[in-house]
Enzyme design. Structure first.
Site, mmCIF file in Angstrom:
data_model
loop_
_atom_site.group_PDB
_atom_site.id
_atom_site.type_symbol
_atom_site.label_atom_id
_atom_site.label_comp_id
_atom_site.label_asym_id
_atom_site.label_seq_id
_atom_site.Cartn_x
_atom_site.Cartn_y
_atom_site.Cartn_z
ATOM 1 C CG HIS A 78 25.906 32.203 74.172
ATOM 2 N ND1 HIS A 78 27.065 32.889 74.461
ATOM 3 C CD2 HIS A 78 26.232 30.882 74.210
ATOM 4 C CE1 HIS A 78 28.042 32.030 74.659
ATOM 5 N NE2 HIS A 78 27.575 30.801 74.519
ATOM 6 N NE ARG A 79 20.397 37.792 70.721
ATOM 7 C CZ ARG A 79 19.262 38.475 70.560
ATOM 8 N NH1 ARG A 79 18.744 38.631 69.337
ATOM 9 N NH2 ARG A 79 18.636 38.994 71.600
#
Length: 425
Positions: free
Chosen positions: A398-399
């Site tokens: 998700h980064r």
């Protein structure tokens, strides 16, 4: 001067290895390209070739030694002018009187008390020479290496020297009295093993690396999971037709071969998911190299199908069979399991309906594929029928990848599997 032969880094993630077998012995003449040893890395057992020419003067690390750090000197190679270097200094007392005086110092093993004071000044003024195993055992037993006299080459402290060394405290000293009990110390909680009949299997380098990397992934990478159900009927029909045409060439496509292709094309269609996160950069790849999870007796390894987005299905199938076979035999080359822009893991053959896979850093995503099974399904014309359905779950970093972009990739993958001719165009 002898050439130091050091433990090589034979894979990108290798920090230490096992010197499985020496194929040469002291006194053997070797030339560049000769196979000297077999080394077990965290991924495979590989042959170690000689780079220089000369005579094996001294083998410093015995075969079967575990945990040999990369860069450790494992042997000494004498050049043409040094072939007798190991044997000549001993019978030549007149040539090296100073060295003859130095040698008697460690010799009086019957008088350990004078030996210890002599070792201490040298250790205090210079770096302590000790094998990696000796350092680990000394730390476990609480032994101060500065007070230990080394019996190895050039005064190097080895495991045998620790048996006579005093520990810092009473508790480690008691542990030192039973040396075998110190062996299980590296395991996470050896004291908590219940008193039940059991077998204990030593961790391989591969299993240690898998444990470390997966722990790091779950601790450091924020995972987001997205699942879609995919209808397989058209893909299964196309596979049957293609295999009929490829039979004369000895090629048989698996469902996984087509899924590898579908994921690769999806990544090109949704490039925001074909990425890698670094602390200060987002790397976007221009082709899709797919790492494919292969189960081996020692653990999971991920050989890479390069350029899978543009490769033919027959090429993917042929390469995948070869890579999987050599992975199980531990014969993969480092470049064959390094890299990859995304991964796929298929557990459908085990009847697993749906699962969430752990991302393989530094990649940005992995696709987990479950079993295809007959399920009630609403057909294209709105009627209720039965179709072959597969659940697929994408794990995204998700980064690097937003949820909406991950959803687009899963949609693209589903569309290609349900209309498989599009991935061949």
């Amino acid at each position: 001067m002898p050439i130091e032969i050091k433990m090589p880094a034979l894979s990108p993630t290798m920090e230490e290895g096992t010197l499985a077998k020496w194929l040469v012995k002291e006194g053997d003449v070797v030339k560049a390209g000769d196979i000297m040893a077999e080394i077990e890395t965290d991924k495979a057992t590989m042959e170690f070739e000689a780079v220089d020419e000369g005579t094996i003067g001294k083998i410093m690390v015995a075969e079967g030694s575990d945990g040999v750090k990369v860069g450790t000197v494992i042997a000494l190679l004498n050049g043409d002018d040094e072939e007798a270097g190991d044997s000549t200094p001993a019978p030549a007392p007149a040539a090296t009187p100073a060295k003859e005086e130095a040698k008697p110092a460690p010799a009086p093993a019957q008088a350990p008390k004078p030996a210890e004071p002599k070792a201490a000044p040298r250790a205090a003024g210079d770096r302590i020479k000790a094998s990696p195993l000796a350092r680990r055992l000394a730390a476990d037993k609480g032994i101060d290496l500065s007070g230990v006299t080394g019996s190895g080459p050039n005064g190097r402290i080895v495991k045998a020297d620790l048996d006579k060394a005093p520990a810092k405290a009473a508790a480690p000293t008691a542990a030192a009295a039973s040396a075998p009990a110190a062996t299980p110390a590296p395991t996470p909680t050896p004291a908590q093993v219940p008193d039940i009949p059991h077998d204990a299997t030593k961790l391989t380098n591969m299993r240690k690396t898998i444990a470390r990397r997966l722990t790091e992934s779950k601790q450091q990478v924020p995972h987001i999971y997205l699942t879609v159900d995919v209808q397989l009927d058209k893909l299964l029909k196309l596979r049957g037709e293609l295999n009929a045409g490829l039979e004369s060439r000895g090629v048989k496509l698996s469902v996984n071969d087509l899924l590898i292709k579908a994921l690769a094309v999806s990544l090109i269609q949704v490039p925001k998911c074909n990425v890698m996160f670094t602390p200060d950069q987002l790397i976007s790849f221009q082709r899709a190299d797919i790492s494919v999870a292969v189960s081996t007796p020692d653990g999971l390894i991920t050989p890479v199908i390069t350029e899978a987005d543009s490769a033919s299905l027959s090429s993917i199938s042929t390469r995948m069979k070869d890579l999987a076979a050599r992975a199980r035999d531990k014969k993969l080359k480092p470049e064959e399991f390094a890299g990859g822009t995304a991964s796929i893991s298929n557990m459908g053959m085990f009847g697993i309906k749906q699962f969430e896979a752990v991302i393989n850093p530094p990649q940005g995503m992995i696709l987990a594929v479950g079993a295809g099974e007959k399920r009630p399904w609403v057909m294209g014309d709105g009627t209720l029928g039965v179709a072959s359905i597969m659940s697929a779950t994408g794990s995204f970093d998700h980064r690097a990848i937003d949820g909406a972009d991950g959803a687009q990739l899963m949609q693209a993958f589903r569309d290609l599997v349900e209309n498989p001719l599009a991935m061949l165009a």
